[in-house]
Design a protein around this motif. Sequence first.
Motif, mmCIF file in Angstrom:
data_model
loop_
_atom_site.group_PDB
_atom_site.id
_atom_site.type_symbol
_atom_site.label_atom_id
_atom_site.label_comp_id
_atom_site.label_asym_id
_atom_site.label_seq_id
_atom_site.Cartn_x
_atom_site.Cartn_y
_atom_site.Cartn_z
ATOM 1 N N ASN A 1 2.844 28.480 49.730
ATOM 2 C CA ASN A 1 1.915 28.017 48.701
ATOM 3 C C ASN A 1 1.199 29.205 48.066
ATOM 4 O O ASN A 1 1.045 30.259 48.689
ATOM 5 C CB ASN A 1 0.890 27.065 49.310
ATOM 6 C CG ASN A 1 1.536 25.831 49.906
ATOM 7 O OD1 ASN A 1 2.471 25.284 49.325
ATOM 8 N ND2 ASN A 1 1.052 25.391 51.064
ATOM 9 N N GLU B 1 -1.568 25.537 41.884
ATOM 10 C CA GLU B 1 -0.459 25.479 42.824
ATOM 11 C C GLU B 1 0.741 26.240 42.275
ATOM 12 O O GLU B 1 0.897 26.380 41.062
ATOM 13 C CB GLU B 1 -0.057 24.019 43.110
ATOM 14 C CG GLU B 1 -1.141 23.195 43.767
ATOM 15 C CD GLU B 1 -0.712 21.753 43.978
ATOM 16 O OE1 GLU B 1 0.275 21.333 43.323
ATOM 17 O OE2 GLU B 1 -1.345 21.053 44.777
ATOM 18 N N ASN B 2 1.595 26.715 43.185
ATOM 19 C CA ASN B 2 2.841 27.392 42.804
ATOM 20 C C ASN B 2 2.598 28.526 41.806
ATOM 21 O O ASN B 2 3.334 28.687 40.827
ATOM 22 C CB ASN B 2 3.832 26.383 42.210
ATOM 23 C CG ASN B 2 4.163 25.267 43.172
ATOM 24 O OD1 ASN B 2 4.344 25.495 44.362
ATOM 25 N ND2 ASN B 2 4.221 24.047 42.669
ATOM 26 N N GLU C 1 5.610 31.055 41.445
ATOM 27 C CA GLU C 1 6.708 30.514 40.649
ATOM 28 C C GLU C 1 6.341 30.415 39.172
ATOM 29 O O GLU C 1 7.143 30.702 38.286
ATOM 30 C CB GLU C 1 7.116 29.144 41.182
ATOM 31 C CG GLU C 1 7.749 29.156 42.547
ATOM 32 C CD GLU C 1 6.733 29.190 43.685
ATOM 33 O OE1 GLU C 1 5.521 29.314 43.402
ATOM 34 O OE2 GLU C 1 7.164 29.086 44.853
#
Length: 207
Positions: free
Chosen positions: A140, A196-197, A200
């Motif tokens: 995370n 979040e993420n 990525e």
Amino acid sequence: MHIEKINDNKIKVTVNKEDIKIWNVDMKNLTENTPEAQDLFWFALRQAEKDVNFKVGTSQLLVEAHPTNSDGFIMIISKVDDKTNVLDLLQENRKLSNNHLEIKIRRKNKKSNNINIFRFDNFEDICNCVQQIKFMYSGNSSLYKYNDMFYLKLIPFENTDFFEAENVLLEYSRRVPGDAITEGVLKEHGTEMIKENAVETLMTYFS
């Protein structure tokens, strides 16, 4: 702390009395597996990867500790796979010392709740960094901005998998001590840029 690589699957970590004072770890709380002992253990593994190229990956670990005559102790850390005969391994390790050995097993695939926060001076450094760790990091992540600095919070799925990524992160940023306190400060006073993420997202939109 002195780290010696015995072979590709085994290292010897000598912890002296100065290290014991710094980490607040002795044989008693080492065998009790206290948080301080855990911190020392993972620090030793990170140093072993840097100093002697001892990479753990997701291997199960056998950790044996015994005292030295200089008020310190030695840890013998061995990687164990499905083909390893643990009894033979213990017998082999006993040849390294005649002292009593305390045995602890670290199971592989243990999930980590360890929060890691890194401070970046600018947004460009973050973007460059995540491009380097995109195949190394799994877990995370969140991104905050506070006092014109950028803070990347990472919670890896595996402590052992995080070593290589951490080495790269420290080339671009600084680890923030007192992570639990800092996380509260960031949530209350900082700006949450990516909830979040974050790794990525940064790779996708800012590469």
